[in-house]
Motif scaffolding. Structure first.
Motif, PDB file in Angstrom:
ATOM      1  N   ALA A  70      34.467  46.071  37.625  1.00  0.00           N
ATOM      2  CA  ALA A  70      35.488  46.430  38.551  1.00  0.00           C
ATOM      3  C   ALA A  70      37.042  47.019  37.963  1.00  0.00           C
ATOM      4  O   ALA A  70      37.823  47.583  38.853  1.00  0.00           O
ATOM      5  N   ASN A  71      37.413  46.693  37.025  1.00  0.00           N
ATOM      6  CA  ASN A  71      38.450  46.842  36.243  1.00  0.00           C
ATOM      7  C   ASN A  71      38.616  48.277  36.176  1.00  0.00           C
ATOM      8  O   ASN A  71      39.765  49.052  35.867  1.00  0.00           O
ATOM      9  N   TRP A  72      37.711  49.117  36.050  1.00  0.00           N
ATOM     10  CA  TRP A  72      37.879  50.416  36.138  1.00  0.00           C
ATOM     11  C   TRP A  72      37.932  51.267  37.624  1.00  0.00           C
ATOM     12  O   TRP A  72      38.161  52.541  37.625  1.00  0.00           O
ATOM     13  N   LEU A  73      38.193  50.478  38.491  1.00  0.00           N
ATOM     14  CA  LEU A  73      38.702  50.937  39.742  1.00  0.00           C
ATOM     15  C   LEU A  73      39.959  50.665  40.096  1.00  0.00           C
ATOM     16  O   LEU A  73      40.684  49.841  39.654  1.00  0.00           O
ATOM     17  N   PRO A  74      40.577  51.311  41.200  1.00  0.00           N
ATOM     18  CA  PRO A  74      41.791  50.868  41.742  1.00  0.00           C
ATOM     19  C   PRO A  74      42.143  49.503  41.906  1.00  0.00           C
ATOM     20  O   PRO A  74      41.114  48.922  42.339  1.00  0.00           O
ATOM     21  N   GLU A  75      43.154  48.899  41.854  1.00  0.00           N
ATOM     22  CA  GLU A  75      43.577  47.548  41.720  1.00  0.00           C
ATOM     23  C   GLU A  75      43.018  46.900  42.925  1.00  0.00           C
ATOM     24  O   GLU A  75      42.127  46.044  43.098  1.00  0.00           O
ATOM     25  N   ALA A  76      43.234  47.315  44.178  1.00  0.00           N
ATOM     26  CA  ALA A  76      43.082  46.712  45.544  1.00  0.00           C
ATOM     27  C   ALA A  76      41.533  46.944  45.716  1.00  0.00           C
ATOM     28  O   ALA A  76      40.939  46.010  46.197  1.00  0.00           O
ATOM     29  N   GLU A  77      40.949  47.987  45.388  1.00  0.00           N
ATOM     30  CA  GLU A  77      39.458  47.926  45.620  1.00  0.00           C
ATOM     31  C   GLU A  77      38.756  47.330  44.550  1.00  0.00           C
ATOM     32  O   GLU A  77      37.836  46.457  45.121  1.00  0.00           O
ATOM     33  N   ALA A  78      39.054  46.977  43.383  1.00  0.00           N
ATOM     34  CA  ALA A  78      38.706  46.128  42.682  1.00  0.00           C
ATOM     35  C   ALA A  78      38.622  44.696  43.165  1.00  0.00           C
ATOM     36  O   ALA A  78      37.707  43.809  42.871  1.00  0.00           O
ATOM     37  N   ASP A  79      39.921  44.126  43.739  1.00  0.00           N
ATOM     38  CA  ASP A  79      40.115  42.937  44.039  1.00  0.00           C
ATOM     39  C   ASP A  79      38.949  42.583  45.256  1.00  0.00           C
ATOM     40  O   ASP A  79      38.503  41.678  45.375  1.00  0.00           O
ATOM     41  N   GLN A  80      39.081  43.583  46.163  1.00  0.00           N
ATOM     42  CA  GLN A  80      38.279  43.230  47.464  1.00  0.00           C
ATOM     43  C   GLN A  80      36.811  43.334  47.051  1.00  0.00           C
ATOM     44  O   GLN A  80      35.993  42.295  47.382  1.00  0.00           O
ATOM     45  N   LEU A  81      36.338  44.276  46.165  1.00  0.00           N
ATOM     46  CA  LEU A  81      35.020  43.957  45.423  1.00  0.00           C
ATOM     47  C   LEU A  81      34.545  42.638  44.821  1.00  0.00           C
ATOM     48  O   LEU A  81      33.560  41.997  45.178  1.00  0.00           O
ATOM     49  N   ARG A  82      35.540  42.276  44.105  1.00  0.00           N
ATOM     50  CA  ARG A  82      35.384  40.909  43.149  1.00  0.00           C
ATOM     51  C   ARG A  82      35.353  39.758  44.177  1.00  0.00           C
ATOM     52  O   ARG A  82      34.489  38.994  44.102  1.00  0.00           O
ATOM     53  N   PHE A  83      36.255  39.658  45.108  1.00  0.00           N
ATOM     54  CA  PHE A  83      36.337  38.765  46.259  1.00  0.00           C
ATOM     55  C   PHE A  83      34.884  38.661  47.097  1.00  0.00           C
ATOM     56  O   PHE A  83      34.426  37.770  47.163  1.00  0.00           O
ATOM     57  N   GLU A  84      34.147  39.928  47.405  1.00  0.00           N
ATOM     58  CA  GLU A  84      33.205  40.064  48.272  1.00  0.00           C
ATOM     59  C   GLU A  84      32.112  39.535  47.502  1.00  0.00           C
ATOM     60  O   GLU A  84      31.099  38.749  47.832  1.00  0.00           O
ATOM     61  N   PHE A  85      31.869  39.748  46.108  1.00  0.00           N
ATOM     62  CA  PHE A  85      30.857  39.399  45.307  1.00  0.00           C
ATOM     63  C   PHE A  85      30.925  38.109  45.230  1.00  0.00           C
ATOM     64  O   PHE A  85      29.795  37.285  45.272  1.00  0.00           O
ATOM     65  N   SER A  86      32.060  37.506  44.782  1.00  0.00           N
ATOM     66  CA  SER A  86      31.984  35.879  44.615  1.00  0.00           C
ATOM     67  C   SER A  86      31.788  35.095  45.759  1.00  0.00           C
ATOM     68  O   SER A  86      31.074  34.363  45.785  1.00  0.00           O
TER      69      SER A  86
END
Length: 96
Positions: A70-86
């Motif tokens: 997710a670090n390769w994506l824009p920060e807000a998008e990365a944070d959202q995907l990390r949250f949803e996956f977690s």
């Protein structure tokens, strides 16, 4: 007196030009669209599962790899995907 290693020794720090540069280096940077597709596919797999869809070992790997990808994506998008996956991982752990 000649250099013990000869004139063709490569520099570790690149100060003698780009003899050590890798012409394929640019291709080593992941394409954000491909990263995004892979992360969404993993997230969909987790969302559609009633129980953990991966072995214990593979689930641990994805819990490390997914946030790093997710670090390769824009920060807000990365944070959202990390949250949803977690959140999905926690749900699946409880379902076991």
């Amino acid at each position: 007196m000649s250099d013990l290693f000869g004139d063709g020794q490569f520099s570790l720090f690149g100060e003698t030009g780009d003899r050590m540069s890798n012409p394929q280096q640019a291709s080593m940077v992941p394409d954000p669209d491909q990263v995004r597709q892979r992360l969404h596919a993993l997230l969909d797999t987790a969302r559609n599962a009633r129980t953990m869809p991966w072995t214990e070992k593979k689930a641990r790997v994805w819990q490390i790899v997914f946030p790093n990808m997710a670090n390769w994506l824009p920060e807000a998008e990365a944070d959202q995907l990390r949250f949803e996956f977690s959140r999905e991982i926690e749900r699946l752990k409880k379902a076991a």
